[in-house]
Enzyme design. Structure first.
Site, PDB file in Angstrom:
ATOM      1  N   ASP A  50       0.844  -1.194   0.000  1.00 51.99           N
ATOM      2  CA  ASP A  50       0.000   0.000   0.000  1.00 51.99           C
ATOM      3  C   ASP A  50       0.882   1.248   0.000  1.00 51.99           C
ATOM      4  OD1 ASP A  50      -2.917   1.114   0.730  1.00 51.99           O
ATOM      5  OD2 ASP A  50      -1.417   2.266   1.834  1.00 51.99           O
ATOM      6  N   TYR A  55       3.302   9.811  -0.658  1.00 51.96           N
ATOM      7  CA  TYR A  55       4.388   9.217   0.135  1.00 51.96           C
ATOM      8  C   TYR A  55       5.748   9.412  -0.551  1.00 51.96           C
ATOM      9  CZ  TYR A  55       0.517   6.630   2.398  1.00 51.96           C
ATOM     10  OH  TYR A  55      -0.647   6.269   3.028  1.00 51.96           O
ATOM     11  N   LYS A  80      -2.636   5.844  -4.348  1.00 50.66           N
ATOM     12  CA  LYS A  80      -3.744   6.769  -4.030  1.00 50.66           C
ATOM     13  C   LYS A  80      -3.580   8.106  -4.719  1.00 50.66           C
ATOM     14  CE  LYS A  80      -3.594   4.723   0.599  1.00 50.66           C
ATOM     15  NZ  LYS A  80      -2.169   4.621   0.923  1.00 50.66           N
ATOM     16  N   HIS A 111      -7.506   9.555  -1.912  1.00 56.11           N
ATOM     17  CA  HIS A 111      -6.823   9.521  -0.609  1.00 56.11           C
ATOM     18  C   HIS A 111      -7.665  10.139   0.519  1.00 56.11           C
ATOM     19  CE1 HIS A 111      -2.455   9.230   0.992  1.00 56.11           C
ATOM     20  NE2 HIS A 111      -3.296   9.077   1.976  1.00 56.11           N
TER      21      HIS A 111
HETATM   22  N1  LIG Z   1      -5.108   6.463   3.721  1.00 61.13           N
HETATM   23  C1  LIG Z   1      -4.523   7.191   4.632  1.00 61.13           C
HETATM   24  O1  LIG Z   1      -4.841   8.376   4.850  1.00 61.13           O
HETATM   25  C2  LIG Z   1      -3.430   6.582   5.446  1.00 61.13           C
HETATM   26  C3  LIG Z   1      -2.929   7.244   6.568  1.00 61.13           C
HETATM   27  C4  LIG Z   1      -1.925   6.620   7.313  1.00 61.13           C
HETATM   28  C5  LIG Z   1      -1.448   5.381   6.915  1.00 61.13           C
HETATM   29  N2  LIG Z   1      -1.940   4.772   5.785  1.00 61.13           N
HETATM   30  C6  LIG Z   1      -1.453   3.447   5.344  1.00 61.13           C
HETATM   31  O2  LIG Z   1      -1.529   2.544   6.426  1.00 61.13           O
HETATM   32  C7  LIG Z   1      -0.252   1.965   6.645  1.00 61.13           C
HETATM   33  C8  LIG Z   1      -0.078   1.617   8.112  1.00 61.13           C
HETATM   34  O3  LIG Z   1      -0.171   2.770   8.910  1.00 61.13           O
HETATM   35  P1  LIG Z   1       1.086   3.407   9.625  1.00 61.13           P
HETATM   36  O4  LIG Z   1       2.318   2.944   8.942  1.00 61.13           O
HETATM   37  O5  LIG Z   1       0.915   4.849   9.667  1.00 61.13           O
HETATM   38  O6  LIG Z   1       0.970   2.872  11.096  1.00 61.13           O
HETATM   39  P2  LIG Z   1       1.041   1.403  11.762  1.00 61.13           P
HETATM   40  O7  LIG Z   1       1.309   0.358  10.750  1.00 61.13           O
HETATM   41  O8  LIG Z   1      -0.133   1.294  12.656  1.00 61.13           O
HETATM   42  O9  LIG Z   1       2.287   1.575  12.702  1.00 61.13           O
HETATM   43  C9  LIG Z   1       3.583   1.732  12.184  1.00 61.13           C
HETATM   44  C10 LIG Z   1       4.485   2.107  13.352  1.00 61.13           C
HETATM   45  O10 LIG Z   1       4.507   1.046  14.300  1.00 61.13           O
HETATM   46  C11 LIG Z   1       5.840   0.544  14.423  1.00 61.13           C
HETATM   47  N3  LIG Z   1       5.712  -0.925  14.419  1.00 61.13           N
HETATM   48  C12 LIG Z   1       5.530  -1.758  13.374  1.00 61.13           C
HETATM   49  N4  LIG Z   1       5.441  -3.028  13.757  1.00 61.13           N
HETATM   50  C13 LIG Z   1       5.585  -3.034  15.097  1.00 61.13           C
HETATM   51  C14 LIG Z   1       5.587  -4.064  16.063  1.00 61.13           C
HETATM   52  N5  LIG Z   1       5.433  -5.340  15.719  1.00 61.13           N
HETATM   53  N6  LIG Z   1       5.752  -3.701  17.378  1.00 61.13           N
HETATM   54  C15 LIG Z   1       5.909  -2.406  17.730  1.00 61.13           C
HETATM   55  N7  LIG Z   1       5.925  -1.383  16.851  1.00 61.13           N
HETATM   56  C16 LIG Z   1       5.741  -1.705  15.534  1.00 61.13           C
HETATM   57  C17 LIG Z   1       6.616   1.069  13.244  1.00 61.13           C
HETATM   58  O11 LIG Z   1       7.957   1.350  13.587  1.00 61.13           O
HETATM   59  P3  LIG Z   1       9.206   0.700  12.761  1.00 61.13           P
HETATM   60  O12 LIG Z   1       9.032   1.059  11.316  1.00 61.13           O
HETATM   61  O13 LIG Z   1      10.390   1.349  13.396  1.00 61.13           O
HETATM   62  O14 LIG Z   1       9.134  -0.771  13.016  1.00 61.13           O
HETATM   63  C18 LIG Z   1       5.888   2.383  12.939  1.00 61.13           C
HETATM   64  O15 LIG Z   1       6.378   3.413  13.780  1.00 61.13           O
HETATM   65  C19 LIG Z   1       0.703   3.055   6.153  1.00 61.13           C
HETATM   66  O16 LIG Z   1       2.014   2.614   5.999  1.00 61.13           O
HETATM   67  C20 LIG Z   1       0.016   3.474   4.893  1.00 61.13           C
HETATM   68  O17 LIG Z   1       0.249   2.554   3.860  1.00 61.13           O
HETATM   69  C21 LIG Z   1      -2.935   5.354   5.073  1.00 61.13           C
END
Ligand SMILES: NC(=O)c1ccc[n+]([C@@H]2O[C@H](COP(=O)([O-])OP(=O)(O)OC[C@H]3O[C@@H](n4cnc5c(N)ncnc54)[C@H](OP(=O)(O)O)[C@@H]3O)[C@@H](O)[C@H]2O)c1
Length: 277
Positions: A50, A55, A80, A111
């Site tokens: 994704d 990004y 997106k 988005h």
């Molecule tokens: N459509 C939208 O508006 C929107 C907005 C936000 C996000 N997204 C999408 O959703 C995806 C996921 O959201 P996100 O990346 O923001 O947040 P997330 O996946 O909920 O959390 C990622 C964070 O958690 C840490 N993490 C990952 N695995 C872990 C584990 N097993 N234990 C502890 N910490 C852990 C990562 O750090 P490290 O990298 O240091 O491991 C990073 O800081 C995004 O990458 C993006 O593709 C979409």
């Protein structure tokens, strides 16, 4: 290498296509690191990636795809449409495809509804055409509120296949999910792990302990069992593997109920609000 196709279940979308329920998100992955990060994710077993134009790492994702040797039909790639491109979605998707090195994406999302701009409906009409042209196999939206979904459905008769929204144990989006269920829209969870700080709610820690898994694994298992598509992000390969290793245990009804009670409603929201972005 794990055989991702047999490990990760797929959810059927309302357009007849399917989406792998567990994918890998690349928000806040440094463009310079994106190729390494996505290559690691492929090695771990992820096949669903994704990304988004905003990004700024689509080129890095594309390079990882090109060097992976994985067949295109084994991959599921989402990108997106950014807010400022809502009036020219066709050009924006073509730019994304060039960067990704692909001739189509599996899922193209608006988005944000971006009410200040007022062009979400126009963008949705363009996405319908892009799907007809085969440039996006499935089309959907992100961060759409119920009123935004109602508008695009009423005006075009085409229901988004997916709505990707902030959703985690402390912010469970019950009302929106009920609307999705009524209309056959798949719920895809962003910030599935809370976006940084994994929840420390006692009920969660207890469930994790009972299964000998980490809180992050318990959360991802909860997403899968409650029907969400999830796209956790990590730049660290060991965490990518941890987040992929969520198919060997199952939460029971009492555990699911305990996690349902962790919801804090609107107070649990951690990211941007669609009214404002
Ligand atoms: N459509 C939208 O508006 C929107 C907005 C936000 C996000 N997204 C999408 O959703 C995806 C996921 O959201 P996100 O990346 O923001 O947040 P997330 O996946 O909920 O959390 C990622 C964070 O958690 C840490 N993490 C990952 N695995 C872990 C584990 N097993 N234990 C502890 N910490 C852990 C990562 O750090 P490290 O990298 O240091 O491991 C990073 O800081 C995004 O990458 C993006 O593709 C979409």
């Amino acid at each position: 290498m794990t055989d991702a196709r047999t490990t990760v279940p797929e959810l059927k979308l309302n357009d007849g296509n399917a989406i792998p329920q567990l994918g890998f998100g690349v928000f806040r992955v440094d463009p310079a690191e994106a190729t390494r990060v996505v290559s690691d994710a492929f090695e771990v077993g992820y096949r669903h990636i994704d990304t988004a134009a905003i990004y700024r790492n689509e080129e890095g994702v594309g390079a990882a795809i090109a060097s992976s040797g994985i067949r295109r039909d084994e991959l599921f790639i989402t990108t997106k449409l950014w807010n400022s491109d809502q009036t020219h979605a066709s050009e924006a998707l073509k730019t994304s495809l060039d960067k990704l090195g692909l001739d189509h994406v599996d899922l193209y999302l608006i988005h944000w509804p971006h009410p200040k701009g007022g062009h979400a409906l126009e963008a949705w009409q363009s996405l319908i055409e892009l799907q007809q042209q085969g440039l996006a196999t499935s089309i959907g939206v992100s961060n759409f509120r119920i009123q935004d979904l109602e508008q695009v459905i009423a005006e075009t008769g085409v229901t988004p296949a997916v709505n990707q929204v902030e959703l985690h144990v402390e912010f469970q989006q019950r009302e929106l999910k009920a609307f999705h269920a009524e209309h056959g829209i798949a719920t895809e969870a962003w910030y599935p792990l809370g976006g940084g700080e994994v929840s420390t709610a006692p009920a969660l820690l207890e469930v994790a302990k009972a299964h000998g898994v980490t809180p992050a694994q318990a959360i991802l298992r909860w997403h899968l069992q409650t029907g969400n598509v999830v796209i956790p992000k990590s730049s660290r390969k060991e965490r990518m593997a941890e987040n992929f290793d969520v198919f060997g245990f199952e939460l029971n009804d009492a555990e699911l109920a305990a996690l349902a009670a962790v919801d804090r409603g609107e107070a649990g929201r951690r990211g941007g609000h669609p009214d404002e972005l």
